[in-house]
Scaffold this active site. Structure first.
Site, PDB file in Angstrom:
ATOM      1  N   ASN A   1      34.242 158.093  24.258  1.00 53.36           N
ATOM      2  CA  ASN A   1      33.386 157.014  24.786  1.00 53.36           C
ATOM      3  C   ASN A   1      32.680 156.236  23.677  1.00 53.36           C
ATOM      4  O   ASN A   1      31.728 155.514  23.933  1.00 53.36           O
ATOM      5  CB  ASN A   1      32.357 157.590  25.759  1.00 53.36           C
TER       6      ASN A   1
ATOM      7  N   THR B   1      25.918 126.386   5.234  1.00 52.86           N
ATOM      8  CA  THR B   1      24.753 125.906   4.474  1.00 52.86           C
ATOM      9  C   THR B   1      25.103 125.689   3.009  1.00 52.86           C
ATOM     10  O   THR B   1      24.813 124.633   2.430  1.00 52.86           O
ATOM     11  CB  THR B   1      23.602 126.926   4.585  1.00 52.86           C
TER      12      THR B   1
ATOM     13  N   HIS C   1      16.402 139.750   2.458  1.00 52.83           N
ATOM     14  CA  HIS C   1      16.344 138.334   2.814  1.00 52.83           C
ATOM     15  C   HIS C   1      14.931 137.776   2.627  1.00 52.83           C
ATOM     16  O   HIS C   1      14.759 136.605   2.285  1.00 52.83           O
ATOM     17  CB  HIS C   1      16.799 138.149   4.259  1.00 52.83           C
TER      18      HIS C   1
ATOM     19  N   LYS D   1      16.471 120.744   3.817  1.00 48.82           N
ATOM     20  CA  LYS D   1      17.337 120.850   4.992  1.00 48.82           C
ATOM     21  C   LYS D   1      16.505 121.179   6.218  1.00 48.82           C
ATOM     22  O   LYS D   1      15.376 121.669   6.119  1.00 48.82           O
ATOM     23  CB  LYS D   1      18.402 121.927   4.791  1.00 48.82           C
TER      24      LYS D   1
ATOM     25  N   GLU E   1      30.833 157.348  21.160  1.00 48.97           N
ATOM     26  CA  GLU E   1      29.673 157.991  20.522  1.00 48.97           C
ATOM     27  C   GLU E   1      30.092 158.544  19.153  1.00 48.97           C
ATOM     28  O   GLU E   1      31.201 159.036  18.989  1.00 48.97           O
ATOM     29  CB  GLU E   1      29.144 159.143  21.384  1.00 48.97           C
TER      30      GLU E   1
END
Length: 323
Positions: A42, A235, A135, A199, A44
């Site tokens: 399944n 970008t 980030h 931008k 897991e």
């Protein structure tokens, strides 16, 4: 009864990017701890280590690449298995921190998924995080414990300097928000002048930006366009186009994390960039490699950071006292 125990470093790897973990372990003069990992019918995930980890200083390496949710879950299960097997200290090593772009609310009713990730690792049993080029710097504060934020800048800048140092350079940030990173690059490249792309990002459409305009002097210069990641490439390629329109001599695209979701490879191939320089924080399959792409290894930096943490040294010293 008194006993002074020796510290025991053990390195573990998930299945997302084993090549990087193997290189890190080799540089540390050790091997990866053998483990069984597979999915049940399944889907897991099951993980079990094949040798005792009791009392060890564990470093668990996993890059959150696609399918990201599967590898994040495996990472959490690996940490939980270590905690329940009595590892003394568990350090989660994240060459690429999944969900890092969701670090704040842009609009109402949005999650802050980067914080949720930190909470999940803490709950699973992590004592410390090591991450490469987050980030946003504030993600370090999301985790309730020590966070070592490694920068790929020295690795990438050395390559750029060796190959293009004889040219007049300019460092360009793809948006105003990453000017601080561009300033670090400028210092590494002997004070090369800075520019950035003005931008507007569409909040209703992911991975899409509009209105590129170059702010700064780039005419006649080789432009080093720096970012933390390349996802779909939209970008960064628009920024490269804008720089060429402004009279740049050429563009070198530099990013730490090569996510390269479709159609990034086609965009980069057809872009005006001379070279696309990335690190191997994420696996890059053969079908996503192309002539302009240069992939540098981040393993030496990660292995040195692991060694400093294990020996209670200074990770900051790897960057000349700056992080």
């Amino acid at each position: 009864m008194k006993r002074t125990t020796e510290k025991n470093l053990m390195v573990f790897s998930g299945r997302a990017h084993p090549e990087l973990a193997e290189e890190v372990a080799e540089l540390l003069g050790t091997g990866l701890v053998p483990q069984s990992a597979y999915e049940f019918a399944n889907s897991e995930i099951y993980v079990r280590y094949e040798e005792s980890v009791r009392g060890c200083d564990a470093f668990v390496i996993q890059s959150h690449t696609a399918p990201i949710n599967e590898w994040v879950m495996e990472h959490l299960i690996m940490v939980d298995a270590l905690k329940r097997a009595s590892a003394k200290r568990i350090t989660v090593v994240l060459p690429f921190y999944g969900y890092a772009r969701q670090d704040k609310k842009h609009r109402g009713r949005e999650p802050i998924s980067a914080r949720l990730m930190a909470d999940l690792f803490k709950t699973a049993g992590a004592d410390r995080l090591i991450a490469v080029d987050l980030h946003a710097d504030q993600i370090q504060g999301f985790f309730d414990g020590p966070v070592d934020h490694l920068m790929a800048l020295p690795v990438l800048a050395d390559h750029v300097k060796a190959r293009y140092g004889h040219e007049p350079l300019a460092v360009v940030s793809p948006d105003a928000g990453r000017i601080k990173v561009a300033e670090r690059w400028s210092a590494k490249l002997d004070g090369a002048p800075l520019a950035f792309i003005h931008k507007t990002r569409r909040t209703d459409r992911p991975n899409e930006t509009v209105a590129n305009r170059v702010v700064g002097e780039v005419e006649g210069r080789m432009c080093v366009l720096v970012d933390d990641m390349i996802d779909t490439g939209g970008t960064i390629v628009k920024a490269a186009d804008a720089l060429m329109v402004e009279g740049a001599k050429g563009v070198i695209i530099v990013a730490t994390h090569a996510i390269l979701s479709d159609p990034a490879v086609d965009r980069l191939k057809n872009s005006p960039a001379t070279e696309v320089v990335v690190c191997n924080t994420l696996p890059i399959p053969a079908d996503r490699q192309f002539d302009k792409l240069t992939c540098l290894s981040i393993a030496p930096l990660i292995s040195r950071a692991i060694r400093e943490v294990f020996e209670d040294g200074s990770v900051t010293s790897l960057f000349g006292g700056e992080t």
